[in-house]
Design an enzyme around this catalytic site. Structure first.
Site, mmCIF file in Angstrom:
data_model
loop_
_atom_site.group_PDB
_atom_site.id
_atom_site.type_symbol
_atom_site.label_atom_id
_atom_site.label_comp_id
_atom_site.label_asym_id
_atom_site.label_seq_id
_atom_site.Cartn_x
_atom_site.Cartn_y
_atom_site.Cartn_z
ATOM 1 N N ASP A 3 -0.722 -1.919 -0.596
ATOM 2 C CA ASP A 3 -1.361 -0.677 -1.020
ATOM 3 C C ASP A 3 -1.671 -0.921 -2.505
ATOM 4 O OD1 ASP A 3 -1.767 2.270 0.177
ATOM 5 O OD2 ASP A 3 -1.217 2.510 -1.914
ATOM 6 N N LYS A 26 5.727 4.317 5.029
ATOM 7 C CA LYS A 26 5.180 3.960 3.705
ATOM 8 C C LYS A 26 6.329 3.613 2.782
ATOM 9 C CE LYS A 26 1.136 3.742 1.725
ATOM 10 N NZ LYS A 26 -0.195 3.605 2.370
ATOM 11 N N LYS A 28 -3.242 8.786 10.759
ATOM 12 C CA LYS A 28 -4.200 7.703 10.594
ATOM 13 C C LYS A 28 -3.936 6.597 11.611
ATOM 14 C CE LYS A 28 -4.214 6.027 6.406
ATOM 15 N NZ LYS A 28 -4.222 5.225 5.163
HETATM 16 N N1 GLU Z 1 -1.950 0.856 2.562
HETATM 17 C C1 GLU Z 1 -2.971 0.892 3.568
HETATM 18 C C2 GLU Z 1 -3.146 2.313 4.057
HETATM 19 O O1 GLU Z 1 -3.071 3.236 3.276
HETATM 20 C C3 GLU Z 1 -2.768 -0.151 4.650
HETATM 21 C C4 GLU Z 1 -1.471 -0.081 5.401
HETATM 22 C C5 GLU Z 1 -1.254 -1.224 6.369
HETATM 23 O O2 GLU Z 1 -2.108 -2.096 6.496
HETATM 24 O O3 GLU Z 1 -0.184 -1.208 6.997
HETATM 25 O O4 GLU Z 1 -3.410 2.585 5.200
#
Ligand code: GLU
Length: 449
Positions: free
Chosen positions: A166, A126, A114
């Protein structure tokens, strides 16, 4: 399937049978990479795939906090620094009682591709905790966040690893974590966390970015078919930050989100979640400690279907926005039978592998994958990092322009990658291939480690 891909997959299944979500995410990505491995034998020679499915590092830590009655609680925290080949590890923190190593690893793995798709220099990571924020007071949340970051602060930083929100982690939690980080380090390093409040270096439009980005991506898909968003009905799930952003942008562009959902069932609002009052109601439910999505149905006098998911409702477009594995085979069949033409994943890995294969095999249906569709969120986080390092603030219009361009680029580069390997307009394989290719090139150029 390419033999090397097959052997890596077999190894992951064998080694991680107790991590079903992680195995599922790896299966989904690697299944798209056969043509790439056929064309690039040097990747197998460097054993690139086995390196990619192993996090660079991952750790757990103890998080002890005191509740308002003076009682102590011990939770577990995690951070997975999955892949740093193209930039500092970047990805959210999830606070939810069901969080475990498998969930953190699947989210971290998805985040690699992503983040690569955003075109910005961010690696994949994460983290989170099995802490359940439901029903906790503000003071309890603060003490938990302070304890969490006390354990983590040595291992993060603007050029090291940049956590964000998140599920269960929003602006309030990020604020408490940054406050504690600053207290511990004694430096102004606000580029260490994203999703911050505007008073200390947040980016305009970050709260809206995931939902808005998803709708911009959808517009690119519709454009491909000479179709238009105006007048479309959208069945969505969830009621959190992402669903809110989807509803808001859809309303602005003349589409109607007719379903939203929570743990206890779904709401059917045939007029659409499209007034300021309705949109604010979502925010209020989320902010309250005991609110549920049924409150929306009661307030606006629309039906609530207890214990059900919204996938039987007839709509032009389906957008699961709630959580992982919300669409299994049964739901996929209902979606395919509805005659809708677009299935646009938004939440991270909302579709089980078999349901995904089934939906992709439906000729009348175009399927778009979450790692592309929801990338606007982390993409704007990377813009927040850029603003922090430049010590300035961009206008909402500037951020929005970047976000629109980013989503168009993610769509176009995915479509082009699929085309390059003779797969046609396959946004799922295309996103995996495009996301993978940049990371693979960086890993090859940086040598073996
Ligand atoms: N938790 C979000 C995601 O799944 C955003 C992560 C972020 O902004 O670093 O991409």
């Amino acid at each position: 399937m390419n033999k090397y891909v097959e052997s890596v997959l077999a190894g992951v299944r064998d080694k991680h049978s107790e991590q079903p979500e992680f195995v599922q995410a790896v299966t989904e990505v690697l299944s798209s990479l056969s043509p790439v491995m056929d064309a690039h034998p040097e990747y197998e020679a460097a054993d690139l795939l086995n390196r990619m499915v192993e996090p660079e590092r991952m750790f757990t830590f103890r998080v002890v906090w005191m509740d308002d009655n003076g009682k102590y609680h011990t939770n577990r925290g995690w951070r997975c620094q999955f892949n740093g080949a193209i930039g500092p590890y970047k990805g959210g923190l999830r606070f939810q009682s069901n969080v475990n190593e498998s969930i953190i690893k699947f989210l971290g793995f998805e985040q690699i591709f992503k983040n690569s798709l955003t075109g910005l220099p961010i690696g994949g990571g994460k983290g989170g905790s099995d802490f359940d924020p439901a029903g906790k007071s503000d003071a309890e949340i603060m003490r938990f966040c302070q304890s969490f970051i006390t354990a983590l602060y040595r291992y993060i930083g603007p050029d090291v690893d940049v956590p964000a929100g998140d599920m269960g982690v929003g602006g309030r939690e990020i604020g408490y974590m940054y406050g504690q980080y600053r207290r511990l380090k004694g430096v102004w390093e606000n580029g260490t966390l994203t999703g911050k409040g505007m008073s200390y270096g947040g980016s305009l439009l970050r709260p809206e970015a995931t939902g808005y980005g998803a709708i911009y991506y959808l517009q690119n898909v519709l454009h491909h078919f000479n179709d238009d968003i105006k007048g479309k009905t959208i069945a969505a799930s969830g009621y959190g930050n992402v669903t809110w952003g989807v509803c808001k942008k859809a309303a602005e562009l003349g589409a109607k989100v007719i379903t939203i959902s929570g743990r206890h069932g779904y709401v059917y609002d045939p007029d659409g979640v499209n007034t300021e009052e309705k949109l604010n109601c979502l925010l209020e439910i989320r902010a309250s400690t005991d609110g549920t999505i049924k409150d929306y149905a009661d307030r606006f006098n629309v039906p609530f279907y207890a214990g059900q998911k919204p996938w039987g409702v007839k709509a032009d477009i389906y957008m699961p926005c709630a959580t992982q594995n919300e669409v299994g085979m049964e739901e996929a069949k209902a979606i395919a039978e509805s005659g809708a033409r677009y299935y646009i994943e938004v939440s991270n890995m909302p579709t089980l592998n078999d349901a995904m294969s089934f939906l992709r095999s439906q000729d009348h249906l175009t399927v778009a994958p979450s790692k592309a569709v929801n990338a606007g969120g982390v993409g704007v986080s990377a813009l927040e990092m850029a603003q922090n390092s430049e010590r300035l603030v961009w206008t909402a219009e500037e951020v929005d322009e970047h976000l629109k361009a980013m989503m168009a680029n993610i769509h176009d580069s995915s479509a082009a990658a699929a085309e390059e390997y003779g797969l046609g307009y396959d946004l799922v394989s295309g996103a995996n291939i495009a996301g993978f290719s940049k990371v693979a090139t960086a890993m090859m150029e940086q040598g073996v480690f």
